[in-house]
Structures are given as structure tokens and as C-alpha cells.
Design an enzyme around this catalytic site. Sequence first.
Site, PDB file in Angstrom:
ATOM      1  N   HIS A 129      49.104  -9.265 120.748  1.00  0.00           N
ATOM      2  CA  HIS A 129      48.718 -10.611 120.327  1.00  0.00           C
ATOM      3  C   HIS A 129      49.548 -11.122 119.144  1.00  0.00           C
ATOM      4  O   HIS A 129      49.241 -12.182 118.593  1.00  0.00           O
ATOM      5  CB  HIS A 129      47.237 -10.652 119.931  1.00  0.00           C
ATOM      6  CG  HIS A 129      46.286 -10.518 121.068  1.00  0.00           C
ATOM      7  ND1 HIS A 129      46.169  -9.364 121.807  1.00  0.00           N
ATOM      8  CD2 HIS A 129      45.400 -11.399 121.603  1.00  0.00           C
ATOM      9  CE1 HIS A 129      45.236  -9.528 122.734  1.00  0.00           C
ATOM     10  NE2 HIS A 129      44.762 -10.755 122.640  1.00  0.00           N
TER      11      HIS A 129
ATOM     12  N   GLU B 207      49.933 -14.408 134.805  1.00  0.00           N
ATOM     13  CA  GLU B 207      51.038 -15.178 134.231  1.00  0.00           C
ATOM     14  C   GLU B 207      52.176 -15.419 135.215  1.00  0.00           C
ATOM     15  O   GLU B 207      52.788 -16.496 135.222  1.00  0.00           O
ATOM     16  CB  GLU B 207      51.554 -14.475 132.970  1.00  0.00           C
ATOM     17  CG  GLU B 207      50.626 -14.575 131.767  1.00  0.00           C
ATOM     18  CD  GLU B 207      49.478 -13.575 131.826  1.00  0.00           C
ATOM     19  OE1 GLU B 207      48.563 -13.687 130.994  1.00  0.00           O
ATOM     20  OE2 GLU B 207      49.512 -12.685 132.714  1.00  0.00           O
TER      21      GLU B 207
END
Length: 327
Positions: free
Chosen positions: A129, A60
Site C-alpha cells: 500500500h 486489475e
Amino acid sequence: MPVLTLSKAINTGLRQALEDDPKVIVMGQDVGVLGGVFRVTDGLQKDFGADRVIDTPLAEASIVGTAIGLALRGFRPVCEIQFDGFVYPAFSQIVSQLAKLRARSGGRLSVPVVIRIPVGGGIGAVEHHSESNEAYFAHTAGLRVVCCSNPQDAHWMIRQALSGQDPVIFYEPKRRYWAKDEVADTTDDERVLPLDRARVVRAGRDITLLTYGGMVQTCLQAASAAAEEGRDIEVVDLRSLAPLDMETISRSVDRTGRCVVVHEAPTFAGLGAEIGSGVTERCFYRLQAPVLRVGGFNTPYPPAKFEDQYLPDLDRVLDAVDRSFAW
């Protein structure tokens, strides 16, 4: 007006941006061949090529860092972070570089990067998540932070985000990806609001619920249930979390005299605290009760089998409404 799911509405918004501006680039893990973990970018690489819809490594910080470099060279990157809890490796790039470059350069540099983040719970996912981390970025000067709640806003907000000069954190409530609604096909439609404007999604006279993202539907359900008991609840979808549309917020609370802020994130130091403070400063003499907050608990997000106890639901929202009237 076409009827689209929220995920498809974002897809069509990205598609239109790619068609309109050859400098727009989509990048992220599995956004190309797979079409994204939620299939939001499905078909885009096939139609626009692998040099504009780019499958990146699982890194990321590299995704956002590369996007910043591309933006400085005149491109308009839109990055996908697969899940909310995966954004932290890119945190330094976002808050130390992306948010600061315009101010650091005295306005000479613009970095129009859009970072798409599926946010929140409600889908029974595993650890990292289902997090709601919007307060980190709303607190960071130099970033716009927005959150769509329906297909109409999803389509037009992503297009607006990609047409501006500011870096934008674009939250997408993953539990609402499959919700369907009509999407306006022209900017002349009155439902197409500016990116930084809140929307009154249900008018009422007795109390204001301020919310965003996945909690908008929960608050609308609470308002319908309360109507059966004679309480008329107004629901405001904030849409923009930084900056906040305090004009629309204050106008609503001035009229109703009561306010509850609802979000999935923990209430401690959450966005509701800032909103509540702002409402109190602006509407003090009109308030008939303190501003109340409903949110997640101040704990790490629980395993999926416990998320129904963690997430605000209709009963917790209605309990706050009752407490406001009991004050």
C-alpha cells in the site's frame, strides 16, 4: 479561486471532464457507491450514473484490459488502481498493450486511457500500500507518466491527461490528499502549465533540488531550514516523469551548479539515476559537484512502524546538500 484539498481537486477535475465529454468513463474498485478508498470519486456515480462511473470487480488486469477495449471504441476511460502495489496484475496489459498499440498500428490507433494510482508512503499503511513504482512505467516507451504534488496541479493535470490522445499513468501522492491550496478556475492563470512541464516552486541560487510528488513538501521544508544557515536552495517539481522537462531542469542546474535528486523510490535504478545522467550530460561544465541522489533504500517497503526510517526526510535531504558543498 476556490481552496480545495488535493483529493477534492482531482474530484472536480474528473467531474469537469465527465461534464465536458460524454465519452469519459470512470472505472475501478469501489469508485462508485463508496466514492473510492480515498473518496476521490465521491459523488460522481450519484451525479453521472452507474454506466459512466463503474464499480468493477477486484481484477486489475480486467479493469485495464476493458479500458483498452473501450478506448479503441472511442471512449476515454480513467481507471483507478486502489493502491500503488495493486497495479502489478495489470502490468502486462499496460506495458504490452496500452503502451504499444499506437506504434504497433503505425499511428492509426489511439488509446487515451488514464490510470490513476495513489503512490508512496507516509500514511502508516500495510504491505503493498506504500510503493513507489514509477520507474517501471517511465522506462516503458509509449506511456506518459506524471505526478501531481498540490491541488492546483492535481486539478488541471487530470483534465489535461483526459483531453490528450496518449495513455497516461497519473500518480497521486496519498500523503498529500488532504493538503489544501488555491486552484485556478481558468486556463488563463499562469500557474496552469502544460502537462509535460516542470515547475520551479522555490527559486534559489546555490543548489537545485529536483523532486516530485510527496517529496516536494519535504524539499521545501529543507530549503527553508537551509535558508537559516545562509544557503539558498532552488526546488523544482518535475511533475512529468516521462517525458522529463530537461530544458527546465538544465536551466536551473546551469544557474546553481549543484544538484540533488530526491524521490521516495529506491535509488538503485530509480528515476534519479536517469535524471542525474541527463543533468551530467547537459550541465557537465557548469557542475561544481557530482549529482547526488536521496531516496528509499533498496529493500521492500517496510512495515508501517519503520517507514519513518525508510522514507527520505528533511535531515537526509540536508545531509546531501552538505555533501554537495563539501565536494
